[in-house]
Design a protein around this motif. Structure first.
Motif, short mmCIF file in Angstrom:
data_model
loop_
_atom_site.label_atom_id
_atom_site.label_comp_id
_atom_site.label_asym_id
_atom_site.label_seq_id
_atom_site.Cartn_x
_atom_site.Cartn_y
_atom_site.Cartn_z
N LYS A 140 -100.43 56.88 -3.78
CA LYS A 140 -100.95 58.20 -4.14
C LYS A 140 -101.46 58.99 -2.93
O LYS A 140 -101.52 60.20 -2.97
CB LYS A 140 -102.03 58.08 -5.21
N ASP A 141 -101.85 58.31 -1.85
CA ASP A 141 -102.33 59.00 -0.66
C ASP A 141 -101.22 59.24 0.37
O ASP A 141 -101.50 59.54 1.52
CB ASP A 141 -103.46 58.19 0.01
N SER A 142 -99.97 59.10 -0.06
CA SER A 142 -98.83 59.24 0.85
C SER A 142 -97.82 60.23 0.29
O SER A 142 -97.85 60.56 -0.89
CB SER A 142 -98.14 57.89 1.03
N PHE A 143 -96.95 60.69 1.16
CA PHE A 143 -95.85 61.54 0.72
C PHE A 143 -94.65 61.33 1.65
O PHE A 143 -94.78 60.83 2.76
CB PHE A 143 -96.25 63.02 0.68
N VAL A 144 -93.48 61.70 1.15
CA VAL A 144 -92.24 61.57 1.92
C VAL A 144 -91.79 62.97 2.30
O VAL A 144 -91.82 63.89 1.47
CB VAL A 144 -91.13 60.88 1.10
N THR A 145 -91.38 63.13 3.55
CA THR A 145 -90.78 64.39 4.00
C THR A 145 -89.62 64.06 4.93
O THR A 145 -89.53 62.94 5.45
CB THR A 145 -91.81 65.30 4.70
N LEU A 146 -88.73 65.00 5.10
CA LEU A 146 -87.58 64.80 5.98
C LEU A 146 -87.92 65.26 7.40
O LEU A 146 -88.57 66.28 7.59
CB LEU A 146 -86.37 65.57 5.46
N VAL A 147 -87.45 64.48 8.37
CA VAL A 147 -87.63 64.82 9.78
C VAL A 147 -86.24 64.96 10.38
O VAL A 147 -85.42 64.05 10.26
CB VAL A 147 -88.44 63.73 10.52
N GLU A 148 -86.00 66.11 11.01
CA GLU A 148 -84.69 66.40 11.60
C GLU A 148 -84.80 66.43 13.12
O GLU A 148 -85.74 67.01 13.67
CB GLU A 148 -84.19 67.75 11.11
N ILE A 149 -83.83 65.79 13.77
CA ILE A 149 -83.78 65.82 15.24
C ILE A 149 -82.33 65.98 15.69
O ILE A 149 -81.41 65.75 14.93
CB ILE A 149 -84.39 64.55 15.87
N ARG A 150 -82.17 66.36 16.93
CA ARG A 150 -80.86 66.42 17.59
C ARG A 150 -80.95 65.56 18.84
O ARG A 150 -81.86 65.73 19.65
CB ARG A 150 -80.48 67.85 17.94
N LEU A 151 -80.02 64.63 18.98
CA LEU A 151 -80.07 63.70 20.11
C LEU A 151 -79.56 64.28 21.42
O LEU A 151 -79.91 63.79 22.49
CB LEU A 151 -79.28 62.42 19.78
N GLY A 152 -78.74 65.33 21.37
CA GLY A 152 -78.18 65.91 22.60
C GLY A 152 -79.23 66.24 23.65
O GLY A 152 -79.14 65.78 24.80
N PRO A 153 -80.24 67.03 23.30
CA PRO A 153 -81.27 67.38 24.29
C PRO A 153 -82.04 66.15 24.80
O PRO A 153 -82.43 66.09 25.96
CB PRO A 153 -82.21 68.32 23.54
N ILE A 154 -82.23 65.16 23.94
CA ILE A 154 -82.94 63.94 24.35
C ILE A 154 -82.10 63.15 25.33
O ILE A 154 -82.60 62.65 26.34
CB ILE A 154 -83.28 63.06 23.11
N ARG A 155 -80.79 63.03 25.05
CA ARG A 155 -79.89 62.35 25.99
C ARG A 155 -79.95 63.03 27.36
O ARG A 155 -80.06 62.37 28.38
CB ARG A 155 -78.45 62.40 25.48
N ASP A 156 -79.87 64.37 27.36
CA ASP A 156 -79.91 65.11 28.62
C ASP A 156 -81.21 64.85 29.37
O ASP A 156 -81.21 64.59 30.58
CB ASP A 156 -79.76 66.63 28.37
N GLU A 157 -82.31 64.91 28.65
CA GLU A 157 -83.62 64.69 29.27
C GLU A 157 -83.73 63.29 29.85
O GLU A 157 -84.17 63.09 30.99
CB GLU A 157 -84.73 64.91 28.24
N MET A 158 -83.30 62.29 29.09
CA MET A 158 -83.43 60.91 29.53
C MET A 158 -82.50 60.60 30.69
O MET A 158 -82.85 59.84 31.60
CB MET A 158 -83.17 59.95 28.37
N MET A 159 -81.30 61.17 30.70
CA MET A 159 -80.35 60.91 31.77
C MET A 159 -80.77 61.57 33.09
O MET A 159 -80.38 61.12 34.16
CB MET A 159 -78.95 61.38 31.38
N ASN A 160 -81.58 62.62 33.00
CA ASN A 160 -82.02 63.30 34.20
C ASN A 160 -83.44 62.91 34.63
O ASN A 160 -83.97 63.45 35.59
CB ASN A 160 -81.94 64.82 34.01
N LYS A 161 -84.00 61.95 33.92
CA LYS A 161 -85.34 61.46 34.24
C LYS A 161 -85.27 60.63 35.52
O LYS A 161 -84.38 59.80 35.69
CB LYS A 161 -85.84 60.61 33.08
N SER A 162 -86.18 60.87 36.43
CA SER A 162 -86.20 60.11 37.67
C SER A 162 -86.69 58.69 37.43
O SER A 162 -87.59 58.47 36.62
CB SER A 162 -87.12 60.79 38.70
N ILE A 163 -86.08 57.76 38.14
CA ILE A 163 -86.52 56.37 38.08
C ILE A 163 -86.80 55.90 39.50
O ILE A 163 -86.33 56.49 40.47
CB ILE A 163 -85.47 55.46 37.41
N THR A 164 -87.55 54.85 39.63
CA THR A 164 -87.88 54.29 40.93
C THR A 164 -87.02 53.06 41.18
O THR A 164 -86.90 52.19 40.32
CB THR A 164 -89.37 53.89 40.97
#
Length: 134
Positions: free
Chosen positions: A73-97
């Motif tokens: 009763k203290d919970s609810f369900v909702t839909l969450v929408e995302i697009r992976l394209g921008p995340i892929r771009d961000e992660m691939m261009n992230k600097s690593i050591t």
């Protein structure tokens, strides 16, 4: 597929805030101090979880129908929408050591010339791999 929509369960905390879980994605859990923050964190959690599955070459499960998820009763369900394209771009261009090993004399010569080791290594790797900057 680039766009993903998953049901998320928002459970009211005992004192404040919400805990968010994704029934179809074990281990995908986050929280926020209020609805707005919890929704923002839910999007980020879903992005990173699905990106991780993709990177590990694991199957991304199909989302459940929101009406098939039972909540308290203290919970609810909702839909969450995302697009992976921008995340892929961000992660691939992230600097690593990366640690590299070079002779001391070479390090000294490069330091005298005030060379940026990261830039020189990137240039050399691109040259070796035949990659042209866009």
């Amino acid at each position: 597929m680039d766009k993903h929509i998953y049901p998320a369960v928002f459970e009211k905390g005992e004192v404040k805030g919400y805990t968010v879980t994704f029934p179809d994605l074990p281990g995908a859990i986050t929280e926020g101090d209020d609805i707005e923050e919890a929704l923002t964190m839910a999007r980020e959690c879903l992005e990173l979880h699905l990106y991780g599955l993709e990177e590990d070459e694991e199957e991304i499960p199909l989302p459940s129908k929101p009406t098939s998820i039972e909540v308290s009763k203290d919970s609810f369900v909702t839909l969450v929408e995302i697009r992976l394209g921008p995340i892929r771009d961000e992660m691939m261009n992230k600097s690593i050591t990366k640690n590299v090993t070079i002779p001391r004399w070479l390090e000294r010569e490069a330091a005298k010339e005030k060379l940026n080791f990261s830039q020189v290594l990137q240039y050399a790797l691109k040259e070796r791999l035949g990659i042209k900057d866009k």
